[in-house]
Write an enzyme that holds these catalytic residues in place. Sequence first.
Site, PDB file in Angstrom:
ATOM      1  CE1 TYR A   1      -2.993  -3.027   0.202  1.00 45.57           C
ATOM      2  CE2 TYR A   1      -4.098  -1.959   2.016  1.00 45.57           C
ATOM      3  CZ  TYR A   1      -4.041  -2.971   1.091  1.00 45.57           C
ATOM      4  OH  TYR A   1      -5.021  -3.909   1.052  1.00 45.57           O
TER       5      TYR A   1
ATOM      6  CE  LYS B   1       1.015 -17.628  -2.825  1.00 42.05           C
ATOM      7  NZ  LYS B   1       0.246 -18.894  -2.798  1.00 42.05           N
TER       8      LYS B   1
ATOM      9  CG  ASP C   1      -2.521 -19.945  -1.133  1.00 43.06           C
ATOM     10  OD1 ASP C   1      -1.818 -19.888  -0.103  1.00 43.06           O
ATOM     11  OD2 ASP C   1      -2.140 -20.531  -2.163  1.00 43.06           O
TER      12      ASP C   1
ATOM     13  CG  ASP D   1      -7.436  -4.359   3.563  1.00 41.19           C
ATOM     14  OD1 ASP D   1      -8.494  -4.366   4.222  1.00 41.19           O
ATOM     15  OD2 ASP D   1      -7.243  -3.583   2.610  1.00 41.19           O
TER      16      ASP D   1
ATOM     17  CG  ASP E   1     -12.689  -6.305   5.299  1.00 41.24           C
ATOM     18  OD1 ASP E   1     -12.544  -5.803   6.423  1.00 41.24           O
ATOM     19  OD2 ASP E   1     -12.938  -5.646   4.274  1.00 41.24           O
TER      20      ASP E   1
END
Length: 365
Positions: A145, A195, A227, A251, A255
């Site tokens: 970000y 990852k 994943d 993020d 959620d």
Amino acid sequence: MSQSLNIAVLAGDGIGPEVMAVSLDVLRRAGDKFGFSLHLNEQLVGGAAIDAVGQALPPSTLAACEAADAILFGSVGGPQWEHLPPQEQPERGALLPLRKHFGLFANLRPSVCFPSLTHASPVKNELIPHGFDVLCVRELTGGLYFGQPKFRREIDGEMTAVDTMIYKKSEIERIAHVAFAAARTRDKRLTSIDKANVLENGLLWRATVTEVAQSYPDVVLDHLYVDNAAMQLIRRPASFDVVLAENLFGDILSDEMAMIAGSLGMLPSASLGAQKPGGLYFGLFEPSGGSAPDIAGRGIANPIAQILSSALMLRFSFGLQEAAAAIEEAVKATIAQGLRTGDIWSEGTQKVGTSEMAAAVAANL
Ligand code: NAD
């Protein structure tokens, strides 16, 4: 003399002012009981500030936050400000600058599904017979970000976008310490997400978290690829305790966990800056949900996310563990009494409005 808590109160837009007002009543009640008083500096933020003075985070609001020991935030945004350029809109114009200005690098989002509210969760009830309680710890100021270079332009005749994922070891270390310390106060289990099978960032993340783990031998650490984590959190949410992730992965996963928990109206969050001497944090405390324009002004919003956000504030910014725990227990007792706002209501329970729900929590303190 009783401790006076110096708090900047930014209620914002939509349901923000409604849930803030009643959650301050709960906080005052907690103060009476646990011997602290409130020094509140209420300021405009978001759309309300745009309408009044033309910007989402006016200098006077920022100054009030600088002078405070914590920020209690409601929510910002709504359809009436969506025509503005993105940088000037309530969320981008207020929340992101606040996070940046105060270096709020650690985002904590407890995702709790009470045993009596599993009906509100989209997960099959037989998978969560006793509900669940997962704490998501997300790195908030690094990664994709914010990494540079970041641009969108034509390269070799074709429009091309570049975002950069970048983490320094020290940034991973400090968020890992927050997560391990939090795990220590809970079930002492930490799942770190990365990852590492594809990303260099993942390799550094995993190695660094493993290194930090040596300072917390009482906490059990495991690692999941992001994943796989996305799948396991849906399949077996109750098996997790603390989940730690970098900015983008956190993020998305936080959620996902908010959705699995059932109602956004129940979920608080804390965004913390560097730890101060004495172990306390400057922080911004807010509900995980937004300004809910669809129900604003009707007195039906669930105030619990805002009430639990103030409990997190008592714990992290003021070290008032007992008062924080008492508020959390009072919320549980209120749910156990069968009181429900519309978002969590089910047959056989008593539907109440925002102020009745908060008054019941205060009475249960
Ligand atoms: P939202 O979280 O405001 O609402 C999503 C759904 O959840 C709605 O149906 C809403 O009624 C419900 N909900 C949320 N909080 C609730 C509560 N306390 N009690 C009962 N129901 C509740 O998300 P959205 O609709 O995508 O966004 C609305 C506005 O909020 C947008 O302008 C968005 O930019 C803004 N927003 C702000 C923040 C923030 O201030 N941190 C976060 C997310 C969205």
